[in-house]
Design a protein around this motif. Structure first.
Motif, PDB file in Angstrom:
ATOM      1  N   LEU A   1       0.837  -1.199   0.000  1.00  0.00           N
ATOM      2  CA  LEU A   1       0.000   0.000   0.000  1.00  0.00           C
ATOM      3  C   LEU A   1       0.872   1.249   0.000  1.00  0.00           C
ATOM      4  CD1 LEU A   1      -2.836  -0.925   2.536  1.00  0.00           C
ATOM      5  CD2 LEU A   1      -2.718  -1.365   0.080  1.00  0.00           C
ATOM      6  N   LYS A   2       1.939   1.211   0.776  1.00  0.00           N
ATOM      7  CA  LYS A   2       2.867   2.343   0.851  1.00  0.00           C
ATOM      8  C   LYS A   2       3.429   2.675  -0.528  1.00  0.00           C
ATOM      9  CE  LYS A   2       7.237   3.680   3.137  1.00  0.00           C
ATOM     10  NZ  LYS A   2       8.060   3.939   1.927  1.00  0.00           N
ATOM     11  N   ALA A   3       3.917   1.665  -1.230  1.00  0.00           N
ATOM     12  CA  ALA A   3       4.512   1.881  -2.544  1.00  0.00           C
ATOM     13  C   ALA A   3       3.488   2.437  -3.529  1.00  0.00           C
ATOM     14  CB  ALA A   3       5.096   0.567  -3.070  1.00  0.00           C
ATOM     15  N   ALA A   4       2.269   1.930  -3.457  1.00  0.00           N
ATOM     16  CA  ALA A   4       1.227   2.382  -4.373  1.00  0.00           C
ATOM     17  C   ALA A   4       0.862   3.838  -4.131  1.00  0.00           C
ATOM     18  CB  ALA A   4      -0.013   1.498  -4.230  1.00  0.00           C
ATOM     19  N   VAL A   5       0.686   4.199  -2.868  1.00  0.00           N
ATOM     20  CA  VAL A   5       0.340   5.582  -2.533  1.00  0.00           C
ATOM     21  C   VAL A   5       1.445   6.533  -2.991  1.00  0.00           C
ATOM     22  CG1 VAL A   5      -0.030   7.220  -0.641  1.00  0.00           C
ATOM     23  CG2 VAL A   5      -1.191   5.000  -0.619  1.00  0.00           C
ATOM     24  N   GLU A   6       2.682   6.170  -2.712  1.00  0.00           N
ATOM     25  CA  GLU A   6       3.809   7.027  -3.100  1.00  0.00           C
ATOM     26  C   GLU A   6       3.888   7.186  -4.618  1.00  0.00           C
ATOM     27  OE1 GLU A   6       6.607   5.928   0.779  1.00  0.00           O
ATOM     28  OE2 GLU A   6       7.083   5.081  -1.185  1.00  0.00           O
ATOM     29  N   SER A   7       3.624   6.109  -5.341  1.00  0.00           N
ATOM     30  CA  SER A   7       3.636   6.157  -6.801  1.00  0.00           C
ATOM     31  C   SER A   7       2.511   7.049  -7.326  1.00  0.00           C
ATOM     32  CB  SER A   7       3.494   4.741  -7.367  1.00  0.00           C
ATOM     33  OG  SER A   7       3.365   4.770  -8.773  1.00  0.00           O
ATOM     34  N   PHE A   8       1.329   6.923  -6.751  1.00  0.00           N
ATOM     35  CA  PHE A   8       0.195   7.741  -7.179  1.00  0.00           C
ATOM     36  C   PHE A   8       0.464   9.213  -6.888  1.00  0.00           C
ATOM     37  CE2 PHE A   8      -3.924   5.521  -8.287  1.00  0.00           C
ATOM     38  CZ  PHE A   8      -3.309   4.353  -8.711  1.00  0.00           C
ATOM     39  N   TYR A   9       1.016   9.493  -5.715  1.00  0.00           N
ATOM     40  CA  TYR A   9       1.310  10.881  -5.367  1.00  0.00           C
ATOM     41  C   TYR A   9       2.322  11.477  -6.343  1.00  0.00           C
ATOM     42  CZ  TYR A   9       2.960  14.967  -2.805  1.00  0.00           C
ATOM     43  OH  TYR A   9       3.313  16.265  -2.467  1.00  0.00           O
ATOM     44  N   ALA A  10       3.382  10.742  -6.611  1.00  0.00           N
ATOM     45  CA  ALA A  10       4.422  11.228  -7.520  1.00  0.00           C
ATOM     46  C   ALA A  10       3.887  11.407  -8.933  1.00  0.00           C
ATOM     47  CB  ALA A  10       5.606  10.260  -7.526  1.00  0.00           C
ATOM     48  N   GLY A  11       2.901  10.567  -9.299  1.00  0.00           N
ATOM     49  CA  GLY A  11       2.337  10.625 -10.637  1.00  0.00           C
ATOM     50  C   GLY A  11       1.154  11.556 -10.785  1.00  0.00           C
ATOM     51  N   GLY A  12       0.784  12.233  -9.704  1.00  0.00           N
ATOM     52  CA  GLY A  12      -0.323  13.171  -9.772  1.00  0.00           C
ATOM     53  C   GLY A  12      -1.690  12.532  -9.840  1.00  0.00           C
ATOM     54  N   LYS A  13      -1.796  11.282  -9.374  1.00  0.00           N
ATOM     55  CA  LYS A  13      -3.098  10.611  -9.339  1.00  0.00           C
ATOM     56  C   LYS A  13      -3.773  10.843  -7.989  1.00  0.00           C
ATOM     57  CE  LYS A  13      -2.329   6.747 -12.553  1.00  0.00           C
ATOM     58  NZ  LYS A  13      -2.403   5.268 -12.673  1.00  0.00           N
ATOM     59  N   VAL A  14      -5.076  10.620  -7.960  1.00  0.00           N
ATOM     60  CA  VAL A  14      -5.854  10.888  -6.751  1.00  0.00           C
ATOM     61  C   VAL A  14      -5.703   9.763  -5.726  1.00  0.00           C
ATOM     62  CG1 VAL A  14      -8.172  11.290  -5.822  1.00  0.00           C
ATOM     63  CG2 VAL A  14      -7.536  12.221  -8.066  1.00  0.00           C
ATOM     64  N   VAL A  15      -5.417  10.164  -4.487  1.00  0.00           N
ATOM     65  CA  VAL A  15      -5.405   9.245  -3.344  1.00  0.00           C
ATOM     66  C   VAL A  15      -6.355   9.821  -2.311  1.00  0.00           C
ATOM     67  CG1 VAL A  15      -4.042   8.234  -1.474  1.00  0.00           C
ATOM     68  CG2 VAL A  15      -3.021   8.517  -3.741  1.00  0.00           C
ATOM     69  N   ALA A  16      -7.318   9.028  -1.887  1.00  0.00           N
ATOM     70  CA  ALA A  16      -8.306   9.494  -0.913  1.00  0.00           C
ATOM     71  C   ALA A  16      -8.462   8.468   0.198  1.00  0.00           C
ATOM     72  CB  ALA A  16      -9.650   9.744  -1.590  1.00  0.00           C
ATOM     73  N   ALA A  17      -8.847   8.934   1.369  1.00  0.00           N
ATOM     74  CA  ALA A  17      -9.030   8.047   2.515  1.00  0.00           C
ATOM     75  C   ALA A  17      -9.936   8.728   3.527  1.00  0.00           C
ATOM     76  CB  ALA A  17      -7.684   7.722   3.160  1.00  0.00           C
ATOM     77  N   ALA A  18     -10.768   7.933   4.195  1.00  0.00           N
ATOM     78  CA  ALA A  18     -11.697   8.498   5.175  1.00  0.00           C
ATOM     79  C   ALA A  18     -11.637   7.738   6.489  1.00  0.00           C
ATOM     80  CB  ALA A  18     -13.124   8.479   4.630  1.00  0.00           C
TER      81      ALA A  18
END
Length: 267
Positions: A157-174
């Motif tokens: 999950l960590k790697a995916a979130v970091e990749s999405f952030y670096a790539g400008g994709k949306v990450v959301a959590a509630a």
């Protein structure tokens, strides 16, 4: 007789018109509808809602807080997006029984459990490691105390979130979903949440449910320690915070507003 023949000729002309080619205006409208249909398909995004796989925590049962999956699930579908339900372990997702108790079992939750397609997705969730993240436009981390078990320290999950952030994709959590962000870093190695406006289950809300001493860490406290610009509303009231492509919601009551913020970010 002449009038009858004239009437029949009039009817025949009308029938010939209806049976013939569509007039240019009608063909144009049809083309517009087709263009709109194609545009809607092109604007549809793939959203992966990630749920916990943990069914126990601190010596007792736990799992997904159902409303926190059901509400965004239907919001994203209504917006025309494709929804994938995934979890760290894949397969059946445990539900926290408390989320089906009086006052918590929302209309969306009831609808979800009576929806064969939704229940199928819940019972046969995609294993996170099997997701084709290149085809996913948004990662949405649903809450429930199970997340403190399998979101808080999870390399995939960590790697995916970091990749999405670096790539400008949306990450959301509630709610407790934002716990996944605490382990993540920016490309420069600083905490992901540093300098970003954020929210999550507050220290006072954790105290209210009596689990302050049992969770691995308090989300509010940890985000502040990491330099996050933590914001919160009144306990058990909706609150969403958007910081670029990072979107966080405070509690179960924030599911709807968090989903709305995601839909806006994907537009």
């Amino acid at each position: 007789m002449a009038r009858l023949i004239a009437a029949l000729l009039s009817v025949g002309t009308a029938c010939a018109f209806l049976a013939g080619p569509l007039p240019a205006r009608s063909r144009s409208l049809r083309q517009v509808r087709e263009a709109n249909r194609k545009a809607n398909v092109m604007s549809a995004k793939n959203v992966a809602i990630i749920s916990t796989s943990a069914g126990s925590f601190a010596g007792g049962p736990t799992g997904l807080w159902l409303e926190e999956l059901a509400t965004p699930y239907y919001a994203f579908k209504q917006a025309g997006h494709e929804v994938i339900v995934a979890s760290p372990a894949g397969g059946a997702i445990p539900i926290d029984a408390g989320s089906m108790g009086e006052g918590f079992f929302t209309d969306e939750s009831k609808k979800f459990l009576h929806d064969p397609e939704a229940v199928g997705a819940l019972c046969h969730s995609v294993k996170f490691s099997a997701l084709d993240l290149g085809k996913v436009d948004c990662l949405y981390f649903a809450g429930g105390h199970g997340t403190v078990v399998d979101f808080a320290d999870n390399a995939e999950l960590k790697a995916a979130v970091e990749s999405f952030y670096a790539g400008g994709k949306v990450v959301a959590a509630a709610c407790h979903g934002p716990i996944v962000l605490a382990q993540c870093v920016k490309p420069d190695g600083t905490p992901l949440i540093s300098g970003l406006a954020c929210t999550g289950f507050t220290d006072s809300e954790e105290a209210a449910v009596g689990l302050t001493g049992k969770v691995p860490f308090l989300i509010e406290t940890r985000f502040k320690e990491q330099g996050g610009l933590f914001e919160s509303g009144a306990d058990w009231n909706p609150k969403v915070v958007t910081a670029g492509k990072i979107i966080t919601g405070q509690n179960p009551q924030s599911s709807a507003v968090t989903a709305e913020a995601v839909i806006a970010a994907l537009a």
